[in-house]
Design a protein around this motif. Structure first.
Motif, PDB file in Angstrom:
ATOM      1  N   GLU A   1       0.816  -1.205   0.000  1.00  0.00           N
ATOM      2  CA  GLU A   1       0.000   0.000   0.000  1.00  0.00           C
ATOM      3  C   GLU A   1       0.855   1.263   0.000  1.00  0.00           C
ATOM      4  O   GLU A   1       1.966   1.272   0.523  1.00  0.00           O
ATOM      5  CB  GLU A   1      -0.898   0.024   1.240  1.00  0.00           C
ATOM      6  CG  GLU A   1      -2.155  -0.784   1.075  1.00  0.00           C
ATOM      7  CD  GLU A   1      -3.041  -0.651   2.286  1.00  0.00           C
ATOM      8  OE1 GLU A   1      -3.978   0.151   2.238  1.00  0.00           O
ATOM      9  OE2 GLU A   1      -2.781  -1.323   3.292  1.00  0.00           O
TER      10      GLU A   1
ATOM     11  N   ASN B   1      -9.883   5.555   2.834  1.00  0.00           N
ATOM     12  CA  ASN B   1      -9.756   4.654   1.691  1.00  0.00           C
ATOM     13  C   ASN B   1      -9.994   5.400   0.385  1.00  0.00           C
ATOM     14  O   ASN B   1     -10.805   6.323   0.318  1.00  0.00           O
ATOM     15  CB  ASN B   1     -10.789   3.528   1.793  1.00  0.00           C
ATOM     16  CG  ASN B   1     -10.483   2.628   2.971  1.00  0.00           C
ATOM     17  OD1 ASN B   1      -9.335   2.249   3.197  1.00  0.00           O
ATOM     18  ND2 ASN B   1     -11.509   2.296   3.742  1.00  0.00           N
TER      19      ASN B   1
ATOM     20  N   LYS C   1      -7.200  -0.138  -4.138  1.00  0.00           N
ATOM     21  CA  LYS C   1      -6.870  -0.868  -2.906  1.00  0.00           C
ATOM     22  C   LYS C   1      -5.408  -0.674  -2.526  1.00  0.00           C
ATOM     23  O   LYS C   1      -4.966  -1.087  -1.459  1.00  0.00           O
ATOM     24  CB  LYS C   1      -7.206  -2.352  -3.052  1.00  0.00           C
ATOM     25  CG  LYS C   1      -6.428  -3.075  -4.113  1.00  0.00           C
ATOM     26  CD  LYS C   1      -6.810  -4.539  -4.117  1.00  0.00           C
ATOM     27  CE  LYS C   1      -6.015  -5.246  -5.216  1.00  0.00           C
ATOM     28  NZ  LYS C   1      -6.233  -6.635  -5.319  1.00  0.00           N
ATOM     29  N   TYR C   2      -4.639  -0.016  -3.388  1.00  0.00           N
ATOM     30  CA  TYR C   2      -3.218   0.197  -3.098  1.00  0.00           C
ATOM     31  C   TYR C   2      -2.916   1.566  -2.495  1.00  0.00           C
ATOM     32  O   TYR C   2      -1.790   1.835  -2.107  1.00  0.00           O
ATOM     33  CB  TYR C   2      -2.393   0.039  -4.386  1.00  0.00           C
ATOM     34  CG  TYR C   2      -2.469  -1.352  -4.954  1.00  0.00           C
ATOM     35  CD1 TYR C   2      -1.895  -2.418  -4.272  1.00  0.00           C
ATOM     36  CD2 TYR C   2      -3.133  -1.591  -6.141  1.00  0.00           C
ATOM     37  CE1 TYR C   2      -1.983  -3.701  -4.776  1.00  0.00           C
ATOM     38  CE2 TYR C   2      -3.227  -2.875  -6.654  1.00  0.00           C
ATOM     39  CZ  TYR C   2      -2.654  -3.931  -5.957  1.00  0.00           C
ATOM     40  OH  TYR C   2      -2.744  -5.200  -6.451  1.00  0.00           O
TER      41      TYR C   2
ATOM     42  N   ARG D   1      -3.985   4.760   0.187  1.00  0.00           N
ATOM     43  CA  ARG D   1      -4.810   5.377   1.233  1.00  0.00           C
ATOM     44  C   ARG D   1      -4.370   6.817   1.440  1.00  0.00           C
ATOM     45  O   ARG D   1      -3.209   7.161   1.217  1.00  0.00           O
ATOM     46  CB  ARG D   1      -4.687   4.587   2.521  1.00  0.00           C
ATOM     47  CG  ARG D   1      -5.458   3.284   2.363  1.00  0.00           C
ATOM     48  CD  ARG D   1      -6.061   2.828   3.624  1.00  0.00           C
ATOM     49  NE  ARG D   1      -5.327   1.697   4.136  1.00  0.00           N
ATOM     50  CZ  ARG D   1      -5.646   1.096   5.260  1.00  0.00           C
ATOM     51  NH1 ARG D   1      -6.628   1.544   6.015  1.00  0.00           N
ATOM     52  NH2 ARG D   1      -4.951   0.052   5.667  1.00  0.00           N
TER      53      ARG D   1
END
Ligand code: PRP
Length: 208
Positions: free
Chosen positions: A7, A45, A49-50, A52
């Motif tokens: 992430e 978020n 999905k990678y 933040r």
């Protein structure tokens, strides 16, 4: 809540710059999913999905990026000038948050002055600039609302950001000298540039 190795954390400053950034992210794969107005969460978020988004004060962005706690950050050049570091690299000028860092005071401020009290939240930039024009300075450190300091004899002058000039005008001050033009920058932690280069590049392109 924890961050996994793949992430990327992008630190954004709360306030005006954040409001300007939202439209740039909207409609992209990095659009923020949580509504920042309805949550007290600080790590938000995005659609990716990678990635933040960390929502903090602008003054803290270099600290997070320098340490690697955040991989990327968005922050004003005014703050970067005060918090220089070898650990981050400036990647992009976003062209938002444009204003200037200026010396302001009464109209004839510089006539015959050799010493001056400067109210500011930019002590390093102020000392550097005052030395460059050959005036000895004493710094009165304030967190904001510097514009009232000369009227109350707390200082002779101020060094602060100026945009429309209204705050100076309404407090009886003149913009005496522009020290430098300021805008919002994208910075990256040096290590993140190596280990997360492709996602860094994607974010840079979205913000360009
Ligand atoms: C900034 C800056 C000036 C003002 C300049 O303050 O510090 O006070 O804006 O804008 P103007 O030239 O358009 O009047 P801000 O409102 O961001 O609050 P701050 O005092 O907390 O920095």
């Amino acid at each position: 809540m924890s961050i996994n190795k793949q992430e990327l954390v992008l630190a954004l400053p709360k306030g005006r710059v954040f409001d300007d950034l939202l439209p740039l992210l909207e409609g992209t794969e990095f659009a923020i999913k949580d509504n920042p107005k309805n949550t007290r969460k600080l790590l938000l978020n995005t659609k990716s999905k990678y990635v933040r988004v960390l929502l903090i004060r602008g003054w803290d962005v270099p600290t997070y990026v320098t340490s690697g706690a955040a991989n990327l950050g968005i922050v004003g050049k005014d703050i970067l000038l005060e918090k220089e570091s070898e650990e981050y690299i400036e990647l992009l000028d976003l062209g938002i948050g444009q204003c200037r860092l200026s010396l302001a005071g009464k109209k004839n401020l510089l006539e015959g002055s050799t010493r001056m009290k400067i109210a500011t939240k930019y002590p390093k930039s102020s000392i550097r600039f005052m030395e460059s024009i050959g005036i000895q300075s004493e710094i009165i450190y304030l967190h904001g609302s510097q514009e009232i300091a000369p009227a109350l004899n707390l200082s002779d002058a101020i060094i602060d950001l100026v945009d429309s000039g209204n705050t100076l005008k309404e407090n009886g001050l003149y913009e005496i000298q522009v020290i430098r033009e300021i805008s919002t920058r994208l910075i990256a932690n040096k290590a993140a540039l190596k280990t997360k280069s492709s996602i860094v590049q994607e974010i840079k392109e979205v913000l360009s």
